[in-house]
Design an enzyme around this catalytic site. Structure first.
Site, PDB file in Angstrom:
ATOM      1  N   THR A  15      37.005  42.539  34.332  1.00  0.00           N
ATOM      2  CA  THR A  15      36.986  41.094  34.566  1.00  0.00           C
ATOM      3  C   THR A  15      36.007  40.685  35.655  1.00  0.00           C
ATOM      4  OG1 THR A  15      39.305  41.089  33.983  1.00  0.00           O
ATOM      5  CG2 THR A  15      38.502  39.138  35.083  1.00  0.00           C
ATOM      6  N   SER A  61      40.363  49.540  29.826  1.00  0.00           N
ATOM      7  CA  SER A  61      41.295  50.190  28.892  1.00  0.00           C
ATOM      8  C   SER A  61      40.558  51.233  28.055  1.00  0.00           C
ATOM      9  CB  SER A  61      41.924  49.162  27.952  1.00  0.00           C
ATOM     10  OG  SER A  61      42.536  48.169  28.714  1.00  0.00           O
ATOM     11  N   CYS A 280      60.323  56.794  39.814  1.00  0.00           N
ATOM     12  CA  CYS A 280      60.432  55.719  40.805  1.00  0.00           C
ATOM     13  C   CYS A 280      59.052  55.401  41.354  1.00  0.00           C
ATOM     14  CB  CYS A 280      61.318  56.155  41.971  1.00  0.00           C
ATOM     15  SG  CYS A 280      62.995  56.490  41.492  1.00  0.00           S
TER      16      CYS A 280
HETATM   17  N1  ASP Z   1      41.407  44.369  31.060  1.00  0.00           N
HETATM   18  C1  ASP Z   1      40.601  44.273  32.265  1.00  0.00           C
HETATM   19  C2  ASP Z   1      40.120  45.669  32.601  1.00  0.00           C
HETATM   20  O1  ASP Z   1      40.857  46.451  33.130  1.00  0.00           O
HETATM   21  C3  ASP Z   1      41.381  43.683  33.382  1.00  0.00           C
HETATM   22  C4  ASP Z   1      40.634  43.618  34.691  1.00  0.00           C
HETATM   23  O2  ASP Z   1      39.443  43.744  34.765  1.00  0.00           O
HETATM   24  O3  ASP Z   1      41.275  43.419  35.723  1.00  0.00           O
HETATM   25  O4  ASP Z   1      38.995  45.984  32.330  1.00  0.00           O
END
Ligand code: ASP
Length: 345
Positions: A15, A61, A280
């Site tokens: 992001t 991801s 945990c």
């Molecule tokens: N889905 C995005 C990623 O991990 C979320 C982010 O950038 O915070 O690449």
């Protein structure tokens, strides 16, 4: 004479490097060369900044061991020319990447600061600006011409953490990360403050060695009340499986049922390394504290102490890649290598 620190920004995706298309509402990657246009404040930092991107920036991801090697190689190739590195990364898997990079970079003596953001850099209410500017400031911080930080860290929402101690805890709050078992090593407010006793001090002054072999023939097995024999048996008989992160209850406890313990015992006998990590968020595995972990200790399960699952995965892939003899594996895993877990002195 003090020289202006040279900082390299490594953009991997996520992001932080996106802009919102206000017509469609969709997020798209933005041209990182235009960084200074979006954040002109960067010009006022007392350092020289260059940037480099992965050829195809990705949502985190899609991170995988190949990309981890690419990031480590960028650092390796530029290690001599720069005083510090800021890695821009999606927050979703940032703790995994930052943990694995901490293991891959042996004898690190320069700062590697991972950061990202919850809102794109081009968004009105973005957290990207503060995270990026302060991360650069941290990477450029020096004390008597030496970097203040010489480990892999993660900076997010005013807190600087040892990266391999972090976990992502929130998908929408700006405070997306925490470090349950190790305090923040720095904090940014009116002043940028470091907690110097908590900063990792490298045990060696040897040159940087980049370890690039990672073995991902591993699995995370999270136990739950009602888990069946068939499930455990199927997982432990996966072809080529070399390591298991066993996520147990509380301080490392698991069912005492015979079939369960026997399956684990047989897997260990077959050369599979099993690491006990607690489900945990905070606290440590203490095998032998309860009857429900006595057997696990007896059959040779490795204690992950207070390591996070993210860091345990990283350490397991790294140590498996190093081809450590079976006999030594347990004691090496149980040794703190990069400040990733607390061990009795
Ligand atoms: N889905 C995005 C990623 O991990 C979320 C982010 O950038 O915070 O690449």
């Amino acid at each position: 004479m003090t020289k202006t620190p040279n900082i390299l920004l490594i953009y991997t995706g996520g992001t932080i490097g996106m802009v919102k298309d206000y017509k469609t509402g969709a997020l798209r990657t933005f041209n990182f060369d235009k960084l200074l246009k979006h954040i002109p404040e960067i010009n006022h930092l007392k350092c020289t900044i260059s940037s480099v991107s992965l050829s195809e920036p990705i949502d985190s991801s899609n991170m995988n061991p190949d990309n981890w090697v690419l990031i480590a190689e960028i650092i390796e190739e530029n290690y001599e020319a720069y005083d510090g590195f800021v890695v821009l990364h999606g927050s979703d898997t940032m703790s995994y990447t930052a943990s694995v990079i901490s293991f891959m970079l042996e004898n690190l003596s320069k700062p590697i600061i991972f950061t990202g953001s919850q809102l794109p850099i081009g968004d009105l209410r973005t957290d990207a600006k503060e995270n990026l500017i302060t991360s650069i400031e941290i990477a450029a911080s020096q004390d008597k011409n030496k970097p203040v930080i010489s480990e892999v860290c993660l900076y997010f929402e005013y807190k600087l953490y040892r990266a391999n101690r972090t976990i992502k805890i929130n998908a929408e709050h700006f405070e997306a990360f925490t470090s349950p078992n190790y305090p923040a090593i720095g904090e940014s407010g009116v002043h940028l403050k470091f907690n110097k006793q908590l900063i990792y001090k490298s045990k060696s002054s040897k040159p940087l060695k980049v370890r690039k072999k990672l073995d991902n023939n591993i699995v995370v097995l999270k136990i739950f009340p009602g888990i069946t024999k068939l499930v455990v048996e199927s997982i432990l008989s996966i072809k080529n499986l070399k390591g298991v992160i066993l996520e147990t209850y509380g301080s490392g406890n698991a069912p005492t049922e015979k079939w369960f313990v026997n399956l684990l015992k047989a897997a260990i006998k077959n050369g599979i390394h099993i690491v006990n990590v607690t489900q945990c968020a905070g606290g440590s595995v203490i095998m032998g504290q309860y009857e429900t972990s006595v057997e696990l200790e007896k059959i040779g399960i490795i204690s992950g102490n207070d390591i996070t699952t993210e860091s345990a995965i990283a350490k397991l892939m790294y140590l498996l890649g190093e081809n450590i003899p079976k006999k030594k594996f347990k004691s090496i895993f149980e040794t703190e290598l990069r400040g990733e877990m607390t061990t009795a002195e």
